[in-house]
Design an enzyme around this catalytic site. Structure first.
Site, short mmCIF file in Angstrom:
data_model
loop_
_atom_site.label_atom_id
_atom_site.label_comp_id
_atom_site.label_asym_id
_atom_site.label_seq_id
_atom_site.Cartn_x
_atom_site.Cartn_y
_atom_site.Cartn_z
N GLN A 63 -87.73 -14.70 38.77
CA GLN A 63 -88.24 -16.08 38.77
C GLN A 63 -88.68 -16.53 40.16
O GLN A 63 -89.28 -17.60 40.30
CB GLN A 63 -87.17 -17.03 38.24
N CYS A 69 -85.01 -20.44 35.42
CA CYS A 69 -84.09 -19.47 34.83
C CYS A 69 -83.95 -19.64 33.33
O CYS A 69 -83.87 -18.66 32.59
CB CYS A 69 -82.73 -19.56 35.50
N HIS A 363 -77.29 -22.56 35.98
CA HIS A 363 -78.15 -21.38 35.86
C HIS A 363 -78.02 -20.81 34.45
O HIS A 363 -76.94 -20.86 33.85
CB HIS A 363 -77.71 -20.34 36.88
N ASN A 384 -79.80 -11.04 34.87
CA ASN A 384 -80.24 -12.17 35.66
C ASN A 384 -81.76 -12.17 35.73
O ASN A 384 -82.42 -11.29 35.15
CB ASN A 384 -79.62 -12.09 37.07
#
Length: 442
Positions: A63, A69, A363, A384
């Site tokens: 990102q 996110c 997040h 992630n």
């Protein structure tokens, strides 16, 4: 008032200077830094990235310098399906496309909230809340669902990354400046008693400017495109004149209405097995309501495991900055021992951290695996969206205790819920204040 006196300071200095343990710890922290001095190697040993359930997901996305996110996590769950269903080696959906429409819709959502509160004092808590951050990159699961359902999705190459999607700081500052100025105009129109048609015309002119601003900054979203690819067997495929909606239907095909948001918020004001929403939280006017079912943590993890066992990854929201290492990608409650380093008890319960502003969801990522021992989770594999340079090629490990303390939301299929849980979710939700921690945007 109880001021600090010179005698108090002198006593503190004397107490510290005669404590040999603190002097030794001081040398370590001053030389290496607080986190480095507090880091616990054993936490790394106990959280090796090996899992009994480990789903295939492809490479990790990035990102970059943006707060997207929640979009990346949602699009990644779709990407996992595309990779498997169409035998693709690598593939990404356009995060810039969803970013454009989210900014456009959030602007309209802001205008509508400004109009709804136009007769309130500008110093009122609600108006001040709106003006503090008119819009931002972050969001919630139901908000991205609203974007998908209204605008569809496209492959990344159809609307690729731009300088402003990868680094959104200037875009956000300028867009928020415009939205605040427009708020002045809209409130003035209401104060002057202008009719609805006049106000609507003014708002539509503002939205045209927002559209222009976003098109200049991010590029213009495509209306149709061709999708061509080679699968892992080397076979060529092409689909012509697709729209973002027909692409979604043909290649993603997920019924988003079959998914629900589950939270764990163990605070006194939010009893378990009840549904909740948050006032003024959303992006698409007329879109999907942001809604959660609050459950205990045992149930929360059981639902996540059930979906992973069925071969489907899980969107989840957490407080990623708590007890985590960015470089090695370990998230564990004991990865840093600040209590021993400072000889101070920093311990709080999860409810206390929420009530007193120490933690909230910051997040969103994706659960792609879990390690089960005798049916119980011990650690979790996390995809992630910070690129492959962190963690294990971009994947993190969360200890089970970390999940208990710092994970707040998951998204699972309705069929994993019991009849009682589904009935509780479908009830009229309790409305939380706009500034409630469960209104945090990932």
């Amino acid at each position: 008032m109880g001021e600090i006196t010179k005698d108090m300071t002198a006593a503190s200095l004397a107490a510290f200077s005669t404590n040999r343990k603190q002097l030794a710890v001081q040398r370590a922290a001053v030389k290496n830094g607080i986190q480095e001095a507090a880091e616990n190697v054993q936490a790394h040993v106990e959280n090796v990235p090996v899992f009994s359930i480990d789903l295939t997901t492809g490479k990790v996305a990035n990102q970059k310098q943006s707060g997207r996110c929640w979009m990346f996590a949602a699009l990644n769950t779709f990407r996992h399906k595309l990779l498997n269903n169409f035998q693709l080696k690598e593939f990404e959906l356009s995060q810039s496309y969803t970013f454009f429409w989210d900014k456009y819709e959030k602007s309209n959502y802001f205008y509508e909230n400004i109009l709804a509160t136009a007769k309130d004092e500008v110093t009122s808590r609600k108006v001040a809340f709106l003006l503090q951050v008119p819009q931002q990159d972050g969001g919630q699961w139901d908000m991205i669902v609203s974007i998908f359902q209204k605008y569809g999705v496209v492959p990344q190459y159809v609307m690729p990354e731009s300088a402003s999607s990868s680094n959104s700081k200037v875009l956000n500052s300028q867009l928020n400046k415009k939205l605040r100025k427009d708020a002045i105009t809209l409130r003035q129109l209401v104060a002057e008693g202008k009719d609805d048609a006049t106000i609507q015309a003014a708002k539509e002119a503002m939205l045209q400017e927002v559209y222009n601003f976003l098109s200049i900054s991010l590029g213009t979203p495509p209306e149709t495109f061709d999708f061509e690819y080679r699968d892992e067997a080397g076979d060529y495929h092409i689909n012509r004149e697709l729209t973002p909606h027909t692409f979604y239907e043909k290649f993603v095909g997920v019924d988003l209405d079959n998914y629900v948001s589950i939270i764990n918020a163990p605070t006194a004001d939010k009893p378990f097995n009840k549904s909740y929403t948050v006032e003024m939280l959303g992006n698409v006017v007329g879109g999907k309501e942001v809604k959660y079912l609050n459950v205990d943590m045992t149930t929360f993890k059981q639902l996540a495991i059930a979906q992973l066992e069925q071969g489907e990854t899980v969107w989840f929201g957490c407080d990623v900055g708590q007890s985590s290492t960015r470089d090695t990608g370990v998230m564990a409650t004991d990865v840093f021992d600040y209590n021993d380093l400072f000889d101070i008890d920093f311990t709080m319960t999860k409810a206390q951290r929420l009530d007193f502003g120490e933690s909230l969801m910051t997040h969103a990522m994706v659960l792609t695996g879990v390690d089960l021992v005798d049916g119980q989770s011990t650690k979790w594999k996390v995809e992630n969206s910070w690129g492959e340079e962190v963690g294990t090629k971009g994947f993190f490990v969360a200890s089970d205790a970390w999940m208990d303390e710092y994970t707040y939301q998951i998204v699972v299929r309705k069929d994993f819920l019991t009849e009682e849980q589904l009935a509780a979710f479908n009830e009229q939700p309790t409305v939380l204040a706009p500034w409630d921690p469960m209104g945090a945007l990932a």
